[in-house]
Design a protein around this motif. Structure first.
Motif, PDB file in Angstrom:
ATOM      1  N   ASP A  54     -11.091   8.956  -5.445  1.00 50.86           N
ATOM      2  CA  ASP A  54     -10.026   8.587  -4.526  1.00 50.86           C
ATOM      3  C   ASP A  54      -8.760   9.435  -4.645  1.00 50.86           C
ATOM      4  N   ASP A  55      -8.631  10.274  -5.671  1.00 41.84           N
ATOM      5  CA  ASP A  55      -7.474  11.159  -5.804  1.00 41.84           C
ATOM      6  C   ASP A  55      -6.155  10.440  -5.576  1.00 41.84           C
ATOM      7  N   GLY A  56      -5.969   9.281  -6.130  1.00 43.79           N
ATOM      8  CA  GLY A  56      -4.710   8.555  -5.991  1.00 43.79           C
ATOM      9  C   GLY A  56      -4.478   8.022  -4.598  1.00 43.79           C
ATOM     10  N   GLY A  57      -5.492   7.732  -3.849  1.00 42.66           N
ATOM     11  CA  GLY A  57      -5.321   7.162  -2.525  1.00 42.66           C
ATOM     12  C   GLY A  57      -5.469   8.169  -1.403  1.00 42.66           C
ATOM     13  N   VAL A  58      -5.470   9.451  -1.719  1.00 43.29           N
ATOM     14  CA  VAL A  58      -5.564  10.486  -0.688  1.00 43.29           C
ATOM     15  C   VAL A  58      -6.856  10.350   0.102  1.00 43.29           C
ATOM     16  N   GLY A  59      -7.959  10.117  -0.600  1.00 40.39           N
ATOM     17  CA  GLY A  59      -9.249   9.984   0.081  1.00 40.39           C
ATOM     18  C   GLY A  59      -9.270   8.797   1.034  1.00 40.39           C
ATOM     19  N   ILE A  60      -8.684   7.693   0.591  1.00 42.21           N
ATOM     20  CA  ILE A  60      -8.634   6.503   1.450  1.00 42.21           C
ATOM     21  C   ILE A  60      -7.777   6.773   2.675  1.00 42.21           C
ATOM     22  N   LEU A  61      -6.622   7.395   2.466  1.00 42.83           N
ATOM     23  CA  LEU A  61      -5.737   7.704   3.597  1.00 42.83           C
ATOM     24  C   LEU A  61      -6.409   8.665   4.582  1.00 42.83           C
ATOM     25  N   LEU A  62      -7.137   9.650   4.052  1.00 47.24           N
ATOM     26  CA  LEU A  62      -7.853  10.581   4.934  1.00 47.24           C
ATOM     27  C   LEU A  62      -8.917   9.849   5.742  1.00 47.24           C
ATOM     28  N   ASP A  63      -9.625   8.909   5.094  1.00 44.37           N
ATOM     29  CA  ASP A  63     -10.633   8.123   5.817  1.00 44.37           C
ATOM     30  C   ASP A  63      -9.985   7.259   6.902  1.00 44.37           C
ATOM     31  N   LEU A  64      -8.853   6.627   6.569  1.00 44.79           N
ATOM     32  CA  LEU A  64      -8.144   5.821   7.570  1.00 44.79           C
ATOM     33  C   LEU A  64      -7.683   6.683   8.733  1.00 44.79           C
ATOM     34  N   ALA A  65      -7.215   7.879   8.430  1.00 48.87           N
ATOM     35  CA  ALA A  65      -6.751   8.787   9.479  1.00 48.87           C
ATOM     36  C   ALA A  65      -7.907   9.222  10.385  1.00 48.87           C
ATOM     37  N   LYS A  66      -9.047   9.542   9.786  1.00 51.42           N
ATOM     38  CA  LYS A  66     -10.203   9.952  10.582  1.00 51.42           C
ATOM     39  C   LYS A  66     -10.671   8.821  11.491  1.00 51.42           C
ATOM     40  N   THR A  67     -10.642   7.605  10.966  1.00 52.61           N
ATOM     41  CA  THR A  67     -10.999   6.446  11.786  1.00 52.61           C
ATOM     42  C   THR A  67     -10.024   6.302  12.951  1.00 52.61           C
ATOM     43  N   ALA A  68      -8.737   6.460  12.665  1.00 52.32           N
ATOM     44  CA  ALA A  68      -7.718   6.345  13.716  1.00 52.32           C
ATOM     45  C   ALA A  68      -7.902   7.425  14.775  1.00 52.32           C
ATOM     46  N   VAL A  69      -8.240   8.639  14.370  1.00 54.16           N
ATOM     47  CA  VAL A  69      -8.486   9.715  15.339  1.00 54.16           C
ATOM     48  C   VAL A  69      -9.682   9.350  16.213  1.00 54.16           C
ATOM     49  N   GLY A  70     -10.743   8.848  15.590  1.00 51.78           N
ATOM     50  CA  GLY A  70     -11.930   8.452  16.343  1.00 51.78           C
ATOM     51  C   GLY A  70     -11.650   7.341  17.343  1.00 51.78           C
TER      52      GLY A  70
END
Length: 180
Positions: A54-70
């Motif tokens: 999770d790299d301190g939450g970065v991975g989660i934030l990236l996943d949330l962002a990708k979902t939002a883009v979709g």
């Protein structure tokens, strides 16, 4: 509008801190339930896998962002859109290539969303969205044009409100003049 007066950076920071706190609590709970049973070696291996995952939450934030883009949530709604998630990633990791690339790629569609909000007379929302885009790229000429369009639309709205107020005032004075 100054950056200090804008609530958006504070909201992103609060969201990032909240996500990190949830990750820490979740990791502690996982270790307590699973790591303690397997001994110290298992807990250590789980902790290392979790840290790289999770790299301190970065991975989660990236996943949330990708979902939002979709889901086409580039700049709206406030607090749950791709731009805010990617900007939160950049607060944690300023050189994150994935976030920078996605912000650049989403810019044309995001600026079209801002223009759509202006055209729909959703001026406060358009201002919030425009401020969000300016946080990423304050020198972009498209944002300058959108800022000018937003200001012009605000002036039109003020003039329309003044005209309505004048009509109401003239109707009230005509009514009070007709009553003896």
């Amino acid at each position: 509008m100054s950056r200090l007066a804008s609530p958006a950076p504070r909201q992103r920071t609060l969201a990032a801190v909240s996500i990190m706190a949830v990750l820490v609590l979740g990791g502690a709970g996982f270790w307590f339930l699973h790591g303690a049973k397997g001994g110290p070696m298992t807990a250590s291996a789980d902790g290392q896998a979790s840290a790289t995952k999770d790299d301190g939450g970065v991975g989660i934030l990236l996943d949330l962002a990708k979902t939002a883009v979709g889901e086409k949530r580039l700049v709206a709604p406030a607090g749950s859109n791709a731009y805010e998630f990617y900007l939160s990633v950049l607060q944690l990791d300023p050189s994150n290539k994935a976030a920078l690339d996605e912000l650049h790629e989403a810019f044309p569609s995001a600026s079209a969303d801002v223009e759509r909000a202006i055209n729909n007379n959703e001026l406060d929302e358009a201002q919030r969205e425009l401020s969000l885009l300016r946080e990423f790229d304050s020198t972009n000429y498209i944002l300058s044009l959108l800022g000018g369009k937003l200001d012009a639309q605000r002036q039109i709205m003020v003039r329309q409100d003044e005209a309505r107020a004048e009509v109401i005032q003239s109707q009230q004075s005509a009514a009070s003049g007709a009553t003896p």
